[in-house]
Design a protein around this motif. Structure first.
Motif, PDB file in Angstrom:
ATOM      1  N   ASN A 175       0.796  -1.122   0.160  1.00 57.45           N
ATOM      2  CA  ASN A 175       0.211   0.084   0.040  1.00 57.45           C
ATOM      3  C   ASN A 175       0.778   1.336   0.046  1.00 57.45           C
ATOM      4  O   ASN A 175       0.341   2.343   0.088  1.00 57.45           O
ATOM      5  CB  ASN A 175      -0.815  -0.124   1.247  1.00 57.45           C
ATOM      6  CG  ASN A 175      -1.962  -0.836   1.223  1.00 57.45           C
ATOM      7  OD1 ASN A 175      -2.313  -1.181  -0.140  1.00 57.45           O
ATOM      8  ND2 ASN A 175      -2.366  -1.565   2.262  1.00 57.45           N
ATOM      9  N   ARG A 176       1.979   1.160  -0.126  1.00 49.86           N
ATOM     10  CA  ARG A 176       2.875   2.277  -0.111  1.00 49.86           C
ATOM     11  C   ARG A 176       2.799   2.867  -1.519  1.00 49.86           C
ATOM     12  O   ARG A 176       2.588   2.146  -2.486  1.00 49.86           O
ATOM     13  CB  ARG A 176       4.445   1.809  -0.219  1.00 49.86           C
ATOM     14  CG  ARG A 176       5.181   2.320   1.416  1.00 49.86           C
ATOM     15  CD  ARG A 176       6.628   2.073   1.430  1.00 49.86           C
ATOM     16  NE  ARG A 176       7.318   2.783   0.305  1.00 49.86           N
ATOM     17  CZ  ARG A 176       8.175   3.768   0.727  1.00 49.86           C
ATOM     18  NH1 ARG A 176       8.346   3.921   2.131  1.00 49.86           N
ATOM     19  NH2 ARG A 176       8.882   4.743  -0.074  1.00 49.86           N
ATOM     20  N   ASP A 177       2.900   4.137  -1.549  1.00 48.10           N
ATOM     21  CA  ASP A 177       2.559   4.846  -2.631  1.00 48.10           C
ATOM     22  C   ASP A 177       3.618   4.789  -3.774  1.00 48.10           C
ATOM     23  O   ASP A 177       3.324   4.695  -5.008  1.00 48.10           O
ATOM     24  CB  ASP A 177       2.628   6.412  -2.343  1.00 48.10           C
ATOM     25  CG  ASP A 177       1.369   6.896  -1.643  1.00 48.10           C
ATOM     26  OD1 ASP A 177       0.365   6.200  -1.597  1.00 48.10           O
ATOM     27  OD2 ASP A 177       1.298   7.765  -0.863  1.00 48.10           O
ATOM     28  N   HIS A 178       4.765   4.152  -3.524  1.00 42.38           N
ATOM     29  CA  HIS A 178       5.687   4.217  -4.685  1.00 42.38           C
ATOM     30  C   HIS A 178       5.292   2.629  -5.473  1.00 42.38           C
ATOM     31  O   HIS A 178       5.472   2.787  -6.650  1.00 42.38           O
ATOM     32  CB  HIS A 178       7.226   3.813  -4.423  1.00 42.38           C
ATOM     33  CG  HIS A 178       7.509   2.738  -3.694  1.00 42.38           C
ATOM     34  ND1 HIS A 178       7.448   2.142  -2.308  1.00 42.38           N
ATOM     35  CD2 HIS A 178       7.998   1.402  -4.211  1.00 42.38           C
ATOM     36  CE1 HIS A 178       7.903   1.086  -2.334  1.00 42.38           C
ATOM     37  NE2 HIS A 178       8.170   0.331  -3.339  1.00 42.38           N
ATOM     38  N   ASN A 230       2.071   2.136  -5.629  1.00 43.23           N
ATOM     39  CA  ASN A 230       0.856   2.616  -6.434  1.00 43.23           C
ATOM     40  C   ASN A 230       1.334   3.438  -7.529  1.00 43.23           C
ATOM     41  O   ASN A 230       0.692   3.295  -8.832  1.00 43.23           O
ATOM     42  CB  ASN A 230       0.011   3.648  -5.366  1.00 43.23           C
ATOM     43  CG  ASN A 230      -0.912   2.898  -4.436  1.00 43.23           C
ATOM     44  OD1 ASN A 230      -1.268   1.686  -4.583  1.00 43.23           O
ATOM     45  ND2 ASN A 230      -1.283   3.321  -3.464  1.00 43.23           N
ATOM     46  N   LEU A 231       2.343   4.203  -7.569  1.00 41.59           N
ATOM     47  CA  LEU A 231       2.756   4.752  -8.713  1.00 41.59           C
ATOM     48  C   LEU A 231       3.347   4.032  -9.771  1.00 41.59           C
ATOM     49  O   LEU A 231       3.090   4.156 -10.994  1.00 41.59           O
ATOM     50  CB  LEU A 231       4.115   5.743  -8.166  1.00 41.59           C
ATOM     51  CG  LEU A 231       4.256   6.881  -8.979  1.00 41.59           C
ATOM     52  CD1 LEU A 231       3.255   7.938  -8.913  1.00 41.59           C
ATOM     53  CD2 LEU A 231       5.808   7.460  -8.607  1.00 41.59           C
ATOM     54  N   LYS A 256       2.128   0.992 -10.446  1.00 46.27           N
ATOM     55  CA  LYS A 256       0.934   0.455 -10.953  1.00 46.27           C
ATOM     56  C   LYS A 256       0.471   1.619 -12.048  1.00 46.27           C
ATOM     57  O   LYS A 256       0.092   1.127 -13.266  1.00 46.27           O
ATOM     58  CB  LYS A 256       0.075   0.203  -9.911  1.00 46.27           C
ATOM     59  CG  LYS A 256       0.081  -0.841  -9.298  1.00 46.27           C
ATOM     60  CD  LYS A 256      -1.067  -1.297  -8.246  1.00 46.27           C
ATOM     61  CE  LYS A 256      -1.103  -2.224  -7.128  1.00 46.27           C
ATOM     62  NZ  LYS A 256      -2.080  -2.178  -6.189  1.00 46.27           N
ATOM     63  N   LEU A 257       0.317   2.591 -11.418  1.00 47.98           N
ATOM     64  CA  LEU A 257      -0.126   3.832 -12.647  1.00 47.98           C
ATOM     65  C   LEU A 257       0.432   3.756 -13.648  1.00 47.98           C
ATOM     66  O   LEU A 257       0.152   4.181 -14.900  1.00 47.98           O
ATOM     67  CB  LEU A 257      -0.524   5.343 -11.835  1.00 47.98           C
ATOM     68  CG  LEU A 257      -1.096   5.271 -10.746  1.00 47.98           C
ATOM     69  CD1 LEU A 257      -1.581   6.844 -10.246  1.00 47.98           C
ATOM     70  CD2 LEU A 257      -2.649   4.842 -11.001  1.00 47.98           C
ATOM     71  N   SER A 258       2.105   3.442 -13.642  1.00 47.68           N
ATOM     72  CA  SER A 258       2.817   3.515 -14.609  1.00 47.68           C
ATOM     73  C   SER A 258       2.697   2.379 -15.470  1.00 47.68           C
ATOM     74  O   SER A 258       3.282   2.144 -16.518  1.00 47.68           O
ATOM     75  CB  SER A 258       4.349   3.649 -14.262  1.00 47.68           C
ATOM     76  OG  SER A 258       4.385   4.694 -13.383  1.00 47.68           O
ATOM     77  N   HIS A 266       3.187  -0.992 -14.904  1.00 52.43           N
ATOM     78  CA  HIS A 266       3.910  -2.018 -14.694  1.00 52.43           C
ATOM     79  C   HIS A 266       3.350  -3.338 -14.696  1.00 52.43           C
ATOM     80  O   HIS A 266       2.319  -3.314 -13.924  1.00 52.43           O
ATOM     81  CB  HIS A 266       5.225  -1.777 -13.906  1.00 52.43           C
ATOM     82  CG  HIS A 266       6.012  -0.609 -14.011  1.00 52.43           C
ATOM     83  ND1 HIS A 266       6.864   0.079 -13.217  1.00 52.43           N
ATOM     84  CD2 HIS A 266       6.391  -0.011 -15.308  1.00 52.43           C
ATOM     85  CE1 HIS A 266       7.489   0.995 -13.846  1.00 52.43           C
ATOM     86  NE2 HIS A 266       7.176   0.991 -15.153  1.00 52.43           N
ATOM     87  N   ARG A 308       7.135  -7.234 -12.642  1.00 53.17           N
ATOM     88  CA  ARG A 308       8.147  -6.207 -12.485  1.00 53.17           C
ATOM     89  C   ARG A 308       8.018  -5.394 -11.112  1.00 53.17           C
ATOM     90  O   ARG A 308       8.969  -4.916 -10.559  1.00 53.17           O
ATOM     91  CB  ARG A 308       7.799  -4.924 -13.626  1.00 53.17           C
ATOM     92  CG  ARG A 308       8.780  -3.958 -13.568  1.00 53.17           C
ATOM     93  CD  ARG A 308       9.287  -3.140 -14.743  1.00 53.17           C
ATOM     94  NE  ARG A 308      10.008  -2.303 -14.234  1.00 53.17           N
ATOM     95  CZ  ARG A 308      10.139  -1.380 -15.237  1.00 53.17           C
ATOM     96  NH1 ARG A 308       9.764  -1.244 -16.341  1.00 53.17           N
ATOM     97  NH2 ARG A 308      10.659  -0.057 -14.950  1.00 53.17           N
ATOM     98  N   GLY A 357      11.076  -5.008  -8.798  1.00 49.65           N
ATOM     99  CA  GLY A 357      11.500  -3.745  -8.530  1.00 49.65           C
ATOM    100  C   GLY A 357      11.245  -2.893  -7.392  1.00 49.65           C
ATOM    101  O   GLY A 357      11.945  -2.244  -6.777  1.00 49.65           O
ATOM    102  N   ASP A 358       9.871  -3.006  -6.871  1.00 50.78           N
ATOM    103  CA  ASP A 358       9.337  -2.264  -6.026  1.00 50.78           C
ATOM    104  C   ASP A 358       9.192  -2.908  -4.925  1.00 50.78           C
ATOM    105  O   ASP A 358       9.069  -2.367  -3.620  1.00 50.78           O
ATOM    106  CB  ASP A 358       8.072  -1.577  -6.558  1.00 50.78           C
ATOM    107  CG  ASP A 358       8.295  -0.688  -7.687  1.00 50.78           C
ATOM    108  OD1 ASP A 358       9.294  -0.001  -7.813  1.00 50.78           O
ATOM    109  OD2 ASP A 358       7.562  -0.887  -8.469  1.00 50.78           O
ATOM    110  N   PRO A 364      13.552  -5.380  -3.519  1.00 52.30           N
ATOM    111  CA  PRO A 364      14.530  -4.630  -2.836  1.00 52.30           C
ATOM    112  C   PRO A 364      14.391  -4.184  -1.373  1.00 52.30           C
ATOM    113  O   PRO A 364      15.235  -4.125  -0.491  1.00 52.30           O
ATOM    114  CB  PRO A 364      14.805  -3.485  -3.688  1.00 52.30           C
ATOM    115  CG  PRO A 364      14.260  -3.724  -4.895  1.00 52.30           C
ATOM    116  CD  PRO A 364      12.937  -4.793  -4.586  1.00 52.30           C
ATOM    117  N   TYR A 365      13.106  -3.803  -1.121  1.00 50.76           N
ATOM    118  CA  TYR A 365      12.897  -3.487   0.320  1.00 50.76           C
ATOM    119  C   TYR A 365      12.777  -4.339   1.354  1.00 50.76           C
ATOM    120  O   TYR A 365      13.257  -4.334   2.421  1.00 50.76           O
ATOM    121  CB  TYR A 365      11.466  -2.747   0.255  1.00 50.76           C
ATOM    122  CG  TYR A 365      11.266  -1.560   0.110  1.00 50.76           C
ATOM    123  CD1 TYR A 365      11.483  -0.365   0.748  1.00 50.76           C
ATOM    124  CD2 TYR A 365      11.293  -1.182  -1.660  1.00 50.76           C
ATOM    125  CE1 TYR A 365      11.270   1.084   0.107  1.00 50.76           C
ATOM    126  CE2 TYR A 365      11.211   0.241  -1.838  1.00 50.76           C
ATOM    127  CZ  TYR A 365      11.169   1.108  -1.173  1.00 50.76           C
ATOM    128  OH  TYR A 365      11.330   2.585  -1.667  1.00 50.76           O
TER     129      TYR A 365
END
Ligand SMILES: Nc1ncnc2c1ncn2[C@@H]1O[C@H](COP(=O)(O)OP(=O)(O)OP(=O)(O)O)[C@@H](O)[C@H]1O
Ligand SMILES: Nc1ncnc2c1ncn2[C@@H]1O[C@H](COP(=O)(O)OP(=O)(O)OP(=O)(O)O)[C@@H](O)[C@H]1O
Ligand SMILES: [Mg+2]
Ligand SMILES: [Mg+2]
Lengths: 291, 340, 417
Positions: free
Chosen positions: C302-305, C307-308, C310-312, C314, C318, C322-323, C326-327
């Motif tokens: 649910n972190r915005d990055h 969400n971002l 998804k909107l892009s 991807h 991926r 990628g998102d 790494p975390y």
């Protein structure tokens, strides 16, 4: 200079106001009926958004104002299709929105973009900020462009938000200040030129001066591509300055809506009046005793 | 003139980036805050406000490094102290800092009381938990926060309550100086008002002696602070009383900044806000001469090579520009006339 | 990535743990290169030879050169080594009877005891109440002592093939020495031998290697399964989450040791190599990782990055790669180390129960423990058969836990307010 009659902060050159009111007669872009979001169940149940109806027109600038926890971000995420809608329907360009499959979702997301509330969590801290911008160019089908062309595009986008791309390239997000992160998020929009932009507190960490510049360019972009702009903000001054329509949200409901002038200058609801009263002002006494 | 609580002379700090470049985010900053006064800091985002706040505590960790200057808190110089000593004896008791977006960075798995334990134990590892709890309860009561909050997790608190809790935690050791970095920018106006009320209350009840307040919201800054300092590209460009800074700024950048204030009042929609095109200079190798020259409407040839000092303009007032006060005022007047 | 490593190595705890582990690894790699004897070869006839340097007696006598060294106290040391405890007690008994005060007699000091004996013993002396047999016994003790004290060398004789008579072939004087490096057959057994007569140290080194390998294989399998299931459950959610949750819950209610025992048992002794055991341990211990990864992913998705991303537009893959990954990578790395050390302990548990790898191929730390237990090394006081094994297990788990603690401190710094 008398203390009772201070100077206006800046001389008002009246020729340029916010762009002329367009889109009133234009067709509906995004609308919803009875949109509701319920989080959790049992004792922890929260009704974040409570049967709201709205109708956003193409090219319109809308502001949603309300206190913390009133459900603004939740509504925005529903509009974006990032969280499910508990009840009610959302219509996109006159038709019921269909995002049942991931393909349809991706199709929908080609039209709508967002600036999220917290810039610190909007970045993947493991990738350089160039990637964020390059991704936007790729989305616009520019992945085959030569490198210089891409850099040119990115530099231009950054210049709209008072940033220098050359200074940012190869940096990681945590090497930027909060405001720089937020501005970079806005720079994305200038590359993407979406049909609808939902901006959740887009300028909360940006200084007043850059904010003016950015708003200026965003309005130009709206005129250029007919973008619908949905601002979500605490900043009532900003809402008043930019928007055509203002919605006031309280505890998940829209308590008041209408043209910016009507809502802000002649508020009807006590809630709206209270909000307006709480805004820090420079020409009037700011009364701290009312909270 | 009151007792000086915080005095900073020529403080310079830099970031060393991954490519080993120096970014001078705080460049020869001097300031003074008297007892009972609040100093506001405004400026373009990225100009080094948060870095200055961080540097003021005298506790540096990579990539931030101290390069020079002196920090004196209540007559006691803390520059040159060992980092460990600073952490134990200065942080929290002499000076406290509420970082930007602190309320979103709270560890969601820990209760409020745990954060307080951290703060107190970092200062004195021998305190027992019972004592800490009592202390926390007492100070929460004084600050008008319900003591139940102590047992809650950050996610259970609303934004305004969370921010007030963060403040209460930060001042638990009664620091002399509190630095609040955008404490209310993520809050709605009502919560913001409560936060401000609490901060004012802290000053009145003597919890803290002085405060440094950083925000982009100029009307708020005007209402909260006694003096305002405007920063640009790592330097102070103007320092004045709150009223003068907002209504009668001298430096062209401050002028621009104050010209972009928006308040919800009729007629605002017809006002053209001042926008200053261009971006601030790169702090890696700032240009010689005035750093604002590139974007300044009134730039002269000599601006680009003369090293401009902070020019003293009356009590508590200074600005960094080679133009005289009179010339600047004439320029502004002229511009207003044209606009009208 | 490089930054993460630099961060990890800035922690003292991590570095300490890492150095210990690398030390063990180095030993495991280098030792077999230098000492090539197969570790499971039975070399000793008899059980539990104590640690030490073993020199061939035959080769010592036949050493090419002998050297004469006149060393002080050599005779005394020799006598002391040969004087048995029971003889010492007997000597004391006689001396007491003969009127020497008891507190002057120290049976641990052979030299003094012998002097006292020489001064006081008289074979002719009649002691009242002592039986004749007992007197004879003391005379025999005396003779033995005289023999020890003799300065004569030993005669080496060879048997005449025809007549069978002995013929003197040489003599070894008491002052004769050989240089150990000239003795062709010397074997160092730093930890002696075990019940089967195998070199414990060589075995231990190999066992550490095999156990680490089992740990790594099992840890990788467990972390791999846990990561994939955790990512799917956490990120995709919905029905996928429900199914995975159901499976993990089943695994969770059955204690993993029971499951491990059942599977190991059903695999059977014959087909149970070290690798099989590792796989069995791996597939029974992923549950914990799945849960932990799932919880982390849920808080991330649910972190915005994300969400971002998804909107892009991807893809799922991926975004996860990628998102999300790494975390949680630092976290997964910690989980991996934890799994490895847990798997090493699990193998030890299994082996002690007799369900470890079959015993003919390779030693493992668990198997060594099992052998020592079966042959009662702990009761017989043969510490070298089990104590070093315990130390090794402890050292491995300790170093890994140290690494985890260090990493934890680096990756989850408490918020300074
Ligand atoms: N994932 C979630 N699970 C449970 N409750 C949630 C979740 N997200 C939001 N809420 C709750 O829903 C309500 C509305 O939250 P929302 O974030 O939409 O408010 P907001 O108007 O955006 O506030 P702010 O101005 O602080 O951003 C709040 O009470 C919040 O606690
Ligand atoms: N870790 C870092 N490494 C290198 N440069 C950094 C790092 N952190 C910040 N900077 C740079 O230092 C400058 C000052 O940053 P700072 O966070 O102090 O700005 P700020 O004035 O607080 O801005 P904002 O109002 O946006 O919070 C910025 O130009 C930023 O890019
Ligand atoms: Mg919100
Ligand atoms: Mg900042």
């Amino acid at each position: 200079m008398s203390m009772n009659e201070p100077l206006r902060p800046s001389a008002p050159p009246p020729q340029v106001g916010p762009p002329p009111q367009v889109g009133r007669e234009k067709q509906t872009c995004l609308s919803g009926t009875g949109v509701t979001k319920l989080f959790g169940f049992g004792r922890t149940k929260t009704l974040a958004v409570d049967h709201v109806d709205f109708n956003f027109h193409e090219g319109e600038v809308i502001s949603i104002v309300g206190e913390s926890g009133s459900g603004k971000t939740t509504l925005a995420k529903m509009l974006l299709g990032l969280i499910s809608v508990t009840e009610g329907d959302i219509y996109f360009q006159g038709q019921k929105r269909d995002i049942s499959s991931s393909r349809k979702k991706q199709e929908y997301w080609k039209n709508i973009q967002a600036i999220f509330q917290d810039p610190f969590s909007s970045y993947n801290i493991f990738s350089k900020i160039d990637d964020v911008l390059l991704d936007c160019i790729r989305m616009r089908g520019g992945q085959r462009l030569p490198k210089e062309e891409k850099v040119k595009l990115m530099t231009e986008a950054c210049s709209f938000v008072n940033l220098k791309f050359a200074e940012l390239t190869n940096k990681y997000p945590f090497e930027l200040s909060g405001g720089q992160m937020q501005r970079l998020m806005i720079a994305r929009i200038f590359l993407l030129k979406p049909k609808i932009l939902i901006a959740d507190e887009p300028t909360s960490m940006i200084d007043a001066c850059s904010r003016a510049t950015i708003l200026d360019y965003l309005m130009k972009l709206r005129d250029e591509v007919g973008m619908t702009l949905i601002f979500i903000t605490h900043d009532i001054g900003l809402a008043y300055y930019v928007s055509d329509t203002v919605f006031i949200m309280e505890k998940g409901k829209f308590v008041e809506s209408g043209s910016a002038d009507a809502v802000i200058l002649t508020p009807q609801q006590p809630y709206t009046k209270r909000l307006l009263n709480d805004v820090p002002k420079i020409y009037e006494e700011w009364d701290l005793s009312t909270v | 003139m009151g007792k000086v609580m915080l005095e900073v002379n020529d403080l310079t700090t830099k970031y060393i980036t991954r490519y080993n470049e120096d970014v001078y985010a705080v460049d020869h900053v001097s300031l003074q805050v008297e007892e009972g006064k609040t100093l506001g800091i405004a400026g373009e985002s990225g100009c080094g406000k948060s870095t200055l706040a961080l540097s003021l505590m005298g506790y540096y960790f990579p990539p931030l490094y101290y390069t020079g200057g002196e920090i004196i808190i209540d007559g006691r110089s803390i520059s040159g102290m060992k980092p460990d000593d600073v952490r134990r004896t200065i942080l929290g008791t002499e000076i406290a800092y509420i970082p930007q977006a602190a309320m979103n960075a709270l560890n969601p798995t820990r209760r409020v009381i745990n954060f307080i334990e951290d703060v107190i134990l970092a200062h004195d590892p021998t305190e027992n938990k019972k004592f800490i709890y009592e202390l926390a309860r007492a100070s929460f009561e004084t600050l008008g926060l319900p003591p139940e909050v102590l047992q809650k997790y950050p996610v259970e608190l609303s934004g305004g309550m969370k921010q007030r809790t963060v403040i209460a935690v930060s001042v638990i050791l009664r620091p002399k100086v509190l630095i609040a970095d955008e404490p209310s920018s993520a809050l709605d106006v009502t919560s913001q008002k409560m936060v401000i009320k609490m901060l004012k209350n802290l000053m009145e009840t003597g919890f803290i002696k002085s405060m440094i307040f950083i925000t982009h919201e100029l009307p708020l800054l005007y209402n909260v602070t006694d003096d305002i300092m405007v920063m640009y590209a790592g330097q102070i460009v103007e320092r004045a009383s709150a009223r003068e800074a907002v209504f009668d700024p001298l430096h062209p950048y401050s002028k621009g900044l104050m010209g972009s204030i928006i308040v919800p009042e009729s007629g605002l929609r017809d006002v053209k806000l001042t926008a200053i095109p261009g971006a601030p200079p790169n702090l890696k190798n700032p240009p010689a001469g005035c750093r604002f020259a590139e974007r300044c409407k009134y730039v002269r040839a000599e601006c680009r090579y003369t090293n401009v000092a902070l020019y003293d303009a009356g009590p508590g007032r200074a600005y960094r520009c080679i133009l005289s006060e009179k010339v600047l005022r004439d320029c502004y007047e002229h511009e207003r006339a044209i606009a009208a | 990535m490089r930054h993460t490593f630099r961060q990890a190595f800035s922690s003292g705890k991590f570095v300490t743990g890492f150095v210990i582990l690398m030390g063990l690894l180095l030993l495991v790699i280098l030792y077999p290169l230098i000492f090539r004897a197969p570790p499971l070869q039975i070399i000793a006839q008899g059980t539990f030879f104590p640690p030490g340097i073993y020199v061939s007696a035959y080769d010592s006598i036949n050493a090419p050169t002998t050297y004469t060294l006149n060393l002080d106290g050599a005779a005394a040391k020799r006598v002391a080594a040969k004087l048995k405890d029971e003889d010492r007690v007997a000597m004391k008994e006689w001396l007491v009877v003969a009127g020497v005060p008891e507190d002057q007699i120290d049976i641990s000091d052979a030299q003094k005891l012998l002097t006292l004996w020489a001064e006081n013993y008289d074979p002719a002396k009649q002691v009242k109440g002592m039986t004749l047999a007992r007197q004879r016994y003391f005379q025999r003790v005396n003779n033995a002592i005289q023999g020890l004290l003799s300065t004569e060398g030993a005669i080496i004789a060879v048997r005449q093939p025809e007549s069978g008579a002995l013929q003197e072939a040489g003599a070894v004087k008491q002052t004769d020495y050989v240089n150990i490096s000239e003795v062709p057959n010397v074997r160092i057994l730093p930890l002696g031998t075990d019940n089967f007569g195998r070199d414990v140290f060589a075995q231990l080194v190999r066992a550490i290697g095999v156990s680490l390998l089992i740990g790594i294989v099992a840890g990788l399998i467990a972390t791999g399964i846990g990561l994939v299931l955790g990512l799917l459950a956490g990120y995709v959610g919905g029905a996928v989450d429900d199914v995975i949750n159901f499976i993990t819950n089943i695994f969770l209610v059955i204690p993993s040791l029971v499951l491990l025992i059942l599977i190991s048992f059903s695999v059977g002794q014959e087909s149970r190599g070290a690798f099989t055991v590792a796989v069995v341990i791996g597939v029974t211990s992923w549950v914990w990782t799945t849960r932990a990864v799932r919880a982390q992913v849920i808080s991330l998705r649910n972190r915005d990055h994300v969400n971002l991303s998804k909107l892009s537009g991807h893809s799922l893959f991926r975004i996860i790669r990628g998102d999300i990954l790494p975390y949680i990578m630092s976290y997964v790395f910690m989980a991996l180390i934890l799994q490895i050390s847990a798997a090493i302990l699990a193998e030890a548990n299994l082996s002690i129960l007799g369900l470890g790898p079959r015993t003919t191929d390779v030693p493992t730390l668990g198997l060594m423990m099992q052998w020592a237990m079966i042959y009662q090394a702990h009761i017989l006081g043969k510490w070298w058969a089990y104590f070093p094994v315990l130390i090794s297990i402890t050292l491995i788990t300790f170093s890994m836990n140290l690494m985890i603690t260090g990493l934890d401190q680096v990756f989850n710094p408490q918020l300074r307010n």
